[in-house]
Design an enzyme around this catalytic site. Structure first.
Site, short mmCIF file in Angstrom:
data_model
loop_
_atom_site.label_atom_id
_atom_site.label_comp_id
_atom_site.label_asym_id
_atom_site.label_seq_id
_atom_site.Cartn_x
_atom_site.Cartn_y
_atom_site.Cartn_z
N HIS A 32 1.23 -1.71 -0.32
CA HIS A 32 0.17 0.20 0.33
C HIS A 32 0.86 1.11 0.08
O HIS A 32 0.61 2.16 -0.58
CB HIS A 32 -0.94 -0.10 0.96
CG HIS A 32 -1.32 -1.05 1.00
ND1 HIS A 32 -1.64 -2.06 2.00
CD2 HIS A 32 -3.14 -0.85 0.55
CE1 HIS A 32 -2.78 -2.71 1.72
NE2 HIS A 32 -4.15 -2.65 1.36
N GLY A 83 -2.38 -1.56 -7.38
CA GLY A 83 -1.62 -2.44 -7.46
C GLY A 83 -1.91 -3.80 -8.59
O GLY A 83 -2.79 -3.78 -9.08
N GLN A 92 -8.94 -6.93 -10.75
CA GLN A 92 -9.80 -5.97 -10.62
C GLN A 92 -9.14 -4.54 -11.53
O GLN A 92 -9.63 -3.51 -11.28
CB GLN A 92 -9.14 -5.73 -8.57
CG GLN A 92 -9.73 -4.61 -8.53
CD GLN A 92 -9.34 -4.37 -6.77
OE1 GLN A 92 -9.45 -4.68 -6.39
NE2 GLN A 92 -7.99 -3.42 -6.66
#
Length: 251
Positions: free
Chosen positions: A35, A145, A151
């Site tokens: 993250h 990411g 996704q």
């Protein structure tokens, strides 16, 4: 660093932000180096950085998985402050889904494959919350990411399909020393599972075919949802105990 738990207060503040470009990193918290690499990229490329922390209940097909998802807002906020983030959005579900989830985004093709085939409704939840957050933050650039590659592709396609004025920027997967892709769910692996988990990346990277990679994972005790080669990517999802791991590599 400004922290907003109220969407109404955030919207009022957003109207005052004139510095540009504005970058956005949506997260579900339990922040790790993966993250923070997105946050770092965002900080370098934008004048103002916004991070959201919201564990989205609508993308969990298994309620037990939602309940077990790790959360530590205090630690997350400390990391974000140290990283130089300008604002953090911490909404609750009642605000994000004030409509009761009556309105949602559904994709009818790619979302039905891979993870979507094993997690009914998952990508409806992902795409719906991402669209809502993008509309709230109104960023110039948003960072995702490559670990969640399906996704990422769906979000890119959604932004293009709805003419959304945002650049969807992909950031490389951050890995542990043994190759395991960093994930908040890794915290749920016991010692033996954690040692074995690195086999997932090795199998994807070293196998000559998706079938060979799948066979390797099964022999090592993984419960495999899928291993597939699509275009220049080999993508996989597999379970160790109750923990579902996903990864992908370029081929």
């Amino acid at each position: 660093m400004r922290i907003f738990t109220s969407i109404t207060q955030w919207q009022a503040f957003r109207a005052t932000v004139k510095a540009g470009p504005l970058g956005f990193v949506p997260t579900m918290g339990a922040l790790h180096r993966g993250h923070m690499s997105l946050v770092e990229a965002c900080r370098k490329q934008n004048a103002f950085t916004v991070v959201s922390v919201f564990v989205n209940p609508k993308q969990f097909d298994d309620g037990r998985d939602f309940e077990a998802y790790p959360s530590d807002h205090g630690q997350d906020l400390g990391r974000l402050k140290q990283a130089g983030v300008n604002a953090v959005l911490l909404p609750d579900s009642a605000q994000i889904y004030a409509d009761g989830y009556r309105f949602r985004v559904t994709e009818s093709e790619f979302s039905q494959r891979l993870c979507g085939a094993h997690r009914p409704g998952h990508f409806d939840g992902v795409l719906t919350v991402v669209m809502r957050l993008l509309n709230l933050v109104r960023p110039d650039n948003a960072y995702f990411g490559e670990k969640d590659y399906q996704q990422l592709q769906l979000i890119r396609d959604m932004a293009a399909a709805f003419f959304m004025p945002v650049n969807i920027i992909a950031c490389a997967t951050v890995r542990e020393a043994d190759g395991l892709a960093m994930s908040s769910r890794n915290q749920r692996l016991d010692t033996g599972q954690r040692e074995k988990a690195a086999v997932l990346y090795a199998a994807l990277k070293q196998s000559e075919s998706a079938t060979q990679a799948r066979d390797t994972l099964i022999r090592q005790g993984f419960e495999v949802d899928y291993v597939e080669d699509i275009a220049d990517r080999r993508l996989a999802a597999a379970r160790l105990g109750n923990t579902r791991l996903i990864d992908n590599v370029q081929i």
